[in-house]
Structures are given as C-alpha cells and as structure tokens.
Design a protein around this motif. Structure first.
Motif, short mmCIF file in Angstrom:
data_model
loop_
_atom_site.label_atom_id
_atom_site.label_comp_id
_atom_site.label_asym_id
_atom_site.label_seq_id
_atom_site.Cartn_x
_atom_site.Cartn_y
_atom_site.Cartn_z
N GLU A 1 1.51 4.22 -4.07
CA GLU A 1 1.98 2.83 -4.04
C GLU A 1 3.26 2.68 -4.86
O GLU A 1 4.07 1.78 -4.59
CB GLU A 1 0.88 1.90 -4.57
N THR B 1 -2.67 8.39 0.82
CA THR B 1 -3.78 8.47 -0.14
C THR B 1 -4.75 9.59 0.26
O THR B 1 -5.19 10.37 -0.59
CB THR B 1 -4.49 7.10 -0.22
N SER C 1 0.85 -1.19 0.00
CA SER C 1 0.00 0.00 0.00
C SER C 1 0.89 1.23 0.00
O SER C 1 2.10 1.13 0.20
CB SER C 1 -0.84 0.05 1.28
N ALA C 2 0.26 2.38 -0.11
CA ALA C 2 0.97 3.64 0.09
C ALA C 2 1.23 3.81 1.59
O ALA C 2 0.59 3.14 2.41
CB ALA C 2 0.11 4.79 -0.40
N ARG D 1 -10.90 2.23 -2.39
CA ARG D 1 -10.15 2.33 -1.14
C ARG D 1 -9.89 0.94 -0.55
O ARG D 1 -10.75 0.06 -0.60
CB ARG D 1 -10.90 3.22 -0.12
N GLY D 2 -8.69 0.78 -0.02
CA GLY D 2 -8.31 -0.52 0.54
C GLY D 2 -7.97 -1.54 -0.53
O GLY D 2 -7.81 -2.73 -0.25
N GLY D 3 -7.83 -1.08 -1.78
CA GLY D 3 -7.72 -1.99 -2.93
C GLY D 3 -6.44 -2.79 -3.04
O GLY D 3 -6.36 -3.71 -3.86
N SER D 4 -5.44 -2.48 -2.22
CA SER D 4 -4.22 -3.29 -2.29
C SER D 4 -4.48 -4.73 -1.84
O SER D 4 -3.81 -5.66 -2.28
CB SER D 4 -3.12 -2.69 -1.42
N ASP D 5 -5.47 -4.90 -0.95
CA ASP D 5 -5.84 -6.27 -0.55
C ASP D 5 -6.27 -7.05 -1.79
O ASP D 5 -5.91 -8.22 -1.97
CB ASP D 5 -7.03 -6.25 0.43
N PHE E 1 -3.26 -1.72 -5.50
CA PHE E 1 -4.36 -0.74 -5.65
C PHE E 1 -4.51 -0.23 -7.09
O PHE E 1 -5.28 0.68 -7.33
CB PHE E 1 -4.05 0.39 -4.65
N1 ASP Z 1 -3.65 3.33 -0.50
C1 ASP Z 1 -5.00 2.90 -0.81
C2 ASP Z 1 -5.97 3.39 0.24
O1 ASP Z 1 -5.57 4.03 1.20
C3 ASP Z 1 -5.11 1.43 -1.05
C4 ASP Z 1 -4.76 0.57 0.14
O2 ASP Z 1 -4.18 1.02 1.11
O3 ASP Z 1 -5.09 -0.62 0.09
O4 ASP Z 1 -7.15 3.18 0.12
#
Ligand code: ASP
Ligand code: ADP
Ligand code: MG
Length: 400
Positions: free
Chosen positions: A73, A46, A40-41, A149-153, A135
C-alpha cells in the motif's frame, strides 16, 4: 464536502489504472471537495508478498509479515500522489502511522483503536489531496500493524468516521453490491440500497465486496457508504440504515464462504465447564469460531463440531492439541458455507424450508445448519458450493 474515496487492488492494478484513478480524484477536487484517498496494494501484490514469505517459513512471525505486507500500500499511495502532483494537483502520501492510525497489538489482524484526525487535517488545510496507504496502522509500541485481508475498506471507513466525512466511496471492480457474487451467478442483480445489518451478514458470510469490520464500523459511526466501480460512472449501491429502505425484500442476497474448515471433537466429556475450556483456549489464540453444534450426550460423552476460517486451521490444530477433553479430533477443509440473508425473514416463515428443499433437489447434503433473525447458513461439501448459490438465487427469484 469532505469525501473519502477508497480504491481497491484492481482499481490501482497497473500504472494506467493509477492514472485513471488520479483523473477521478482530481475531478472530485476540481469540483470543490476536500478529498482523502485510501488505496490498496496493486491486485495480486499482497498474495505475492505472502508467497515470498512462505518460501522461507510455514509460520512467519506476524510482526515481520506486517512489515512486509504494509509495503504494498505504500507503493500505490506514493505513486498516486506523484501522478496527481504531476497533473498539477497538490497531493501528499501518508503511511498508516503518519495518518495517525493507532491499532491494538494483534499483528496481521489488528483492530483500529483511534485515529488522530489532526494528522490528516493538517495536510487538507494546507490544500493537499491526502493519499493514505490502506490496511495499516501502528501499535502502541509504534510497530507497524495490518488490519486483516481486505482491510483497506476498514481504513477508509474509519478515516471517514474520524474526520466526519460527508461521503465514503468504495471503488472496486463491480458496479456495487449484487444479490450474489456476479462472478458465480451472472444473472445477479445490483442492489440500489442495502441495510448495514444485511451487508454485515453478507460480508461476514463471504461476500468480499466489503470487508466485514468496515461495515461494522460504518454502522457504528453512521458513515454514508457507497460501493461503486472505478471502471465506469454507473451509480453504485448505498449501504444505509434499515429505515431508509422503503421496500424490504424477503431475501436480499446469497453469500458463499470458501474459506471455511470444520473441526469435530468426538467423545467429549459431557459435564459443565468443558465447552468453556475449549472455546476459551480458541478465543485466547484469537481464532474466529463460527457455527457450533453439540450433539445430545450419550454415556457421559458427546460430540462437538464447529467451523473456523480455513486459513486459521493450522493454529486451530495446535490450539486443540493442548485440550484433553475429547477422544479424537477431526479436521475437514473440504467444506463451504452458503448463506441466505434478508431482513424480511424476521417476519416471514418458510424461508428455511425453501432453502432445504432447493438443495435437496440437487442432491446436496446439509452437514451443518445455523440460523439467526436475518440469515440461514448451511455447511455443504465444497464441490457443490457454486451450484448451491445458483440454485438458491433462482429459488428466491433474485434474478427477477
Ligand atoms: N492489500 C490488502 C489485501 O489484499 C488489503 C486490501 O486490499 O484491502 O488484503
Ligand atoms: P477490491 O480489490 O476492490 O477491494 P474485492 O476483490 O475485495 O475488490 O471485492 C470485489 C469482488 O467481490 C467482486 O469482484 C466480486 O467478485 C466479489 N463479490 C462477492 N460477493 C459479491 C456481491 N454480493 N456483490 C458484488 N461483488 C461481490
Ligand atoms: Mg476488497
């Protein structure tokens, strides 16, 4: 073994943290594994980039947002590769495009359509640890896209699926999946295992420890998914098939979703086709509608209420301004959704009754209710959200 390790924002939040991550990654490699890392970043990055964009515009172009947000990222992936190389572990960083990740064209919430596994395999075969910027991917037109959001998962799970990895570890700032957010209820207990379906409900109902679509994908591709902390060596939580879990508790967890808003249409013409027209418009605008309630009609009209993510309220408003089927439209973002999840509910009655009873004892009014086989969701006033979570957690004895 081929392992995919994903490190979230806090895990790579500082240069010292990146160094810690590099040590953990190098250990997996030294143990004889092929290793793909998704990052992730840095935490907060972000959000910072979004606030920069908002300085110039309330409605920045989604394409430009993706150019901007994907950069966070890129920074962590290259820094981690540099750190590993300096420790003597050959490593390359790859952007989403370089990793062969193709998405649809919906900027800022794109879906992964395919992954060309050869892109990463080529680097693995060359002996490299591969660090992929999470992401992100590219559209058919080669435009950079991001996955929500949260897309690195999701990046991690999709890569694990495409390359048939033996294990996908999601490293974060908690030890695993808990009975509820441990920041809200310190008495929450870590779960050793949880089924894909329950995790899917918890995630989609607000437990951000895993992004919803990543769980969906893990279930579909049968990825062995483990959530654990990058700050210690404690065992994490295994997310797996229901049949792998011997004893199913009645209720597995409580989730709170603060990112909710309610739309109420009053005086809606009560005839066939109207609801279809309203929800078709929302679907065309790619708005995620959740709970829907329609009252019993009266005098040829009815009232229709539904919830949308709070951050999609502006676009919902403009979407609804093109619908003439109702007398008035009201918006309320001062609400939250609290949910109870458990596969045990399938075969037990009285679960809902306990929830309603518990909240009423705290004087909390239920504004909307919806249920499925394995969940009960209730919309309540924002100010009661955390209180409701703690009360329900105790009522179902999840702290025991
Ligand atoms: N950096 C992105 C976010 O904050 C993706 C991630 O962290 O998974 O949503
Ligand atoms: P990352 O940056 O590593 O992706 P996130 O902040 O997205 O981490 O997710 C981890 C956070 O999820 C935890 O710090 C915790 O506050 C929150 N969370 C919400 N519900 C739960 C739950 N049921 N179990 C564990 N953590 C949860
Ligand atoms: Mg996350």
């Amino acid at each position: 073994m081929l392992v995919v390790q994903k490190y979230g924002g806090t895990s790579v939040g500082t240069l010292e943290r990146i160094e810690e991550v590099a040590k953990r990654v190098s250990k997996a490699k030294a143990d004889g594994n092929d290793v793909i890392v998704v990052v992730s970043a840095m935490s907060g990055e972000t959000n910072k980039l979004i606030s920069y964009a908002e300085h110039f515009s309330k409605n920045p172009q989604p394409r430009e947002m993706d150019m901007l947000l994907s950069s966070g990222e890129r920074v962590t992936s290259s820094l981690l590769a540099i750190a590993l190389n300096s420790m003597g572990f050959r490593s390359v960083a790859m952007s989403g495009r370089q990793a062969g990740i193709k998405t649809d064209k919906f900027h800022t919430k794109a879906r992964i359509e395919s992954i060309d596994r050869l892109c990463i395999e080529k680097e693995l075969n060359g002996g490299n640890i591969v660090i992929v910027a999470g992401f992100q991917g590219v559209t058919e037109l080669d435009e950079v896209s991001t996955l929500g959001r949260g897309g690195s998962d999701l990046s991690a799970v999709a890569i694990a699926g495409a390359l048939e990895a033996d294990l996908c570890e999601i490293y974060t700032d908690v030890d695993g999946v808990y009975t509820t957010d441990p920041r809200i209820e310190p008495k929450a207990k870590k779960l050793e295992k949880i089924s894909y379906d329950e995790m899917l409900e918890l995630a989609s109902l607000g437990a951000k420890v895993l992004q919803t679509r990543s769980v969906e994908m893990a279930k579909k591709l049968n990825v062995n998914l483990v959530t654990r902390s990058s700050f210690n060596n404690n065992e994490g939580t295994l997310i797996t098939k229901e049949e792998n879990i011997m004893e199913q508790p009645l209720v597995s967890g409580i989730a709170l979703d603060k990112n909710q808003a309610r739309v109420t249409l009053r005086g809606v013409t009560d005839k066939p086709g109207i609801a279809a027209e309203i929800f078709r418009k929302l679907a065309n605008d790619n708005i995620n509608v959740d709970m829907i309630i329609q009252n019993v009609g009266h005098d040829g009209t009815t009232n229709l209420g539904f919830t949308v993510p709070e951050n999609e309220l502006e676009i919902t408003k403009s979407s609804m301004s093109e619908i003439n089927a109702s007398r008035t439209v009201e918006y309320d973002s001062d609400i939250v959704k609290v949910s109870i999840v458990g596969v045990g509910m399938k075969s037990h009655s009285g679960v809902a009754c306990t929830a309603f009873d518990t909240l009423s004892k705290d004087g909390i009014n239920l504004e909307m209710i919806s249920t499925s086989e394995i969940k009960i969701s209730m919309v309540i006033a924002s100010k009661y959200g955390e209180l409701a979570v703690r009360a329900l957690h105790a009522a179902y004895e999840l702290d025991k």
